[in-house]
Design a protein around this motif. Structure first.
Motif, PDB file in Angstrom:
ATOM      1  N   ASP A 190      20.080  61.752  50.155  1.00 57.54           N
ATOM      2  CA  ASP A 190      19.044  62.348  49.314  1.00 57.54           C
ATOM      3  C   ASP A 190      19.250  61.989  47.846  1.00 57.54           C
ATOM      4  OD1 ASP A 190      17.934  63.518  51.544  1.00 57.54           O
ATOM      5  OD2 ASP A 190      18.978  65.429  51.259  1.00 57.54           O
ATOM      6  N   MET A 191      20.487  61.958  47.429  1.00 60.32           N
ATOM      7  CA  MET A 191      20.781  61.666  46.023  1.00 60.32           C
ATOM      8  C   MET A 191      20.603  60.188  45.699  1.00 60.32           C
ATOM      9  SD  MET A 191      24.018  64.085  45.479  1.00 60.32           S
ATOM     10  CE  MET A 191      23.950  63.989  43.716  1.00 60.32           C
ATOM     11  N   THR A 248      16.806  59.371  44.759  1.00 63.91           N
ATOM     12  CA  THR A 248      16.321  59.923  43.497  1.00 63.91           C
ATOM     13  C   THR A 248      17.043  59.321  42.300  1.00 63.91           C
ATOM     14  OG1 THR A 248      17.826  61.791  43.718  1.00 63.91           O
ATOM     15  CG2 THR A 248      15.586  62.099  44.515  1.00 63.91           C
ATOM     16  N   ASP A 249      18.358  59.160  42.388  1.00 64.13           N
ATOM     17  CA  ASP A 249      19.090  58.607  41.248  1.00 64.13           C
ATOM     18  C   ASP A 249      18.803  57.124  41.049  1.00 64.13           C
ATOM     19  OD1 ASP A 249      20.079  61.057  40.735  1.00 64.13           O
ATOM     20  OD2 ASP A 249      22.178  60.575  41.068  1.00 64.13           O
ATOM     21  N   ASN A 293      15.918  55.633  41.712  1.00 61.57           N
ATOM     22  CA  ASN A 293      14.607  55.590  41.061  1.00 61.57           C
ATOM     23  C   ASN A 293      14.696  55.993  39.599  1.00 61.57           C
ATOM     24  OD1 ASN A 293      13.236  54.736  43.311  1.00 61.57           O
ATOM     25  ND2 ASN A 293      12.705  56.797  43.979  1.00 61.57           N
ATOM     26  N   THR A 294      15.506  56.998  39.303  1.00 63.35           N
ATOM     27  CA  THR A 294      15.661  57.432  37.920  1.00 63.35           C
ATOM     28  C   THR A 294      16.239  56.316  37.058  1.00 63.35           C
ATOM     29  OG1 THR A 294      15.980  59.708  38.636  1.00 63.35           O
ATOM     30  CG2 THR A 294      16.758  59.152  36.435  1.00 63.35           C
ATOM     31  N   SER A 308      21.680  50.900  40.512  1.00 60.11           N
ATOM     32  CA  SER A 308      21.335  51.401  41.847  1.00 60.11           C
ATOM     33  C   SER A 308      22.388  51.005  42.872  1.00 60.11           C
ATOM     34  CB  SER A 308      19.967  50.866  42.274  1.00 60.11           C
ATOM     35  OG  SER A 308      18.967  51.365  41.429  1.00 60.11           O
TER      36      SER A 308
END
Length: 156
Positions: free
Chosen positions: A86-87, A90-91, A93-94, A137
């Motif tokens: 899950d992390m 999101t990270d 993409n951030t 990433s």
């Protein structure tokens, strides 16, 4: 005819008008030092994201182990990977959006000077933003299984 992306930036002659040429070895060294600092700033922000992911996963695994100490190593590893997956998304993409947002001002400047699309896409600014986002990433994605494995070994 299709347009090809060559990876060759042509913005150096464009920006020479705005900066004085290096007249000595000292000025040249300062200019290359600034470029090195820019690359280092990208690496620092990526390391911040990697540390954030690693600490969040390690604390989640610690809490899972406290709540259910009877879990096997395999079950704890699986739970940590579920948290990490899950992390990762999101990270990653951030990071990509943050580095892309950092080059928006240069894109606006390129657009204001009516530079051709192929020249903008082949510019160093675009390539650097893409590479910073990808390398950050990769760091986030690779830190998840390593952190889960180390936390699992420490807690069980």
């Amino acid at each position: 005819m299709g347009s090809a992306i060559a990876g060759l930036g042509k913005e150096k002659p464009f920006f020479r008008r705005f900066s004085p040429p290096p007249t000595s070895i000292k000025n040249y060294a300062q200019a290359s030092s600034i470029r090195s600092r820019e690359a280092l700033a990208g690496a620092e922000s990526s390391l911040g994201a990697v540390m954030d992911v690693a600490m969040s996963i390690a604390s989640a695994i610690a809490e899972i182990h406290v709540q259910n100490p009877a879990l096997s190593r395999r079950a704890l590893f699986r739970a940590g990977m579920h948290v990490g997956r899950d992390m990762m998304g999101t990270d990653s993409n951030t990071l990509i959006l943050a580095f892309a947002g950092g080059s928006i001002s240069m894109l606006v400047l390129d657009y204001a000077y009516n530079l051709p699309y192929r020249q903008i896409i082949n510019s160093n600014n675009i390539g650097i933003a893409i590479m910073q986002g990808l390398s950050g990433s990769f760091g986030v994605v690779l830190s998840v299984p390593v952190t889960v494995a180390l936390a699992m070994l420490l807690y069980v």
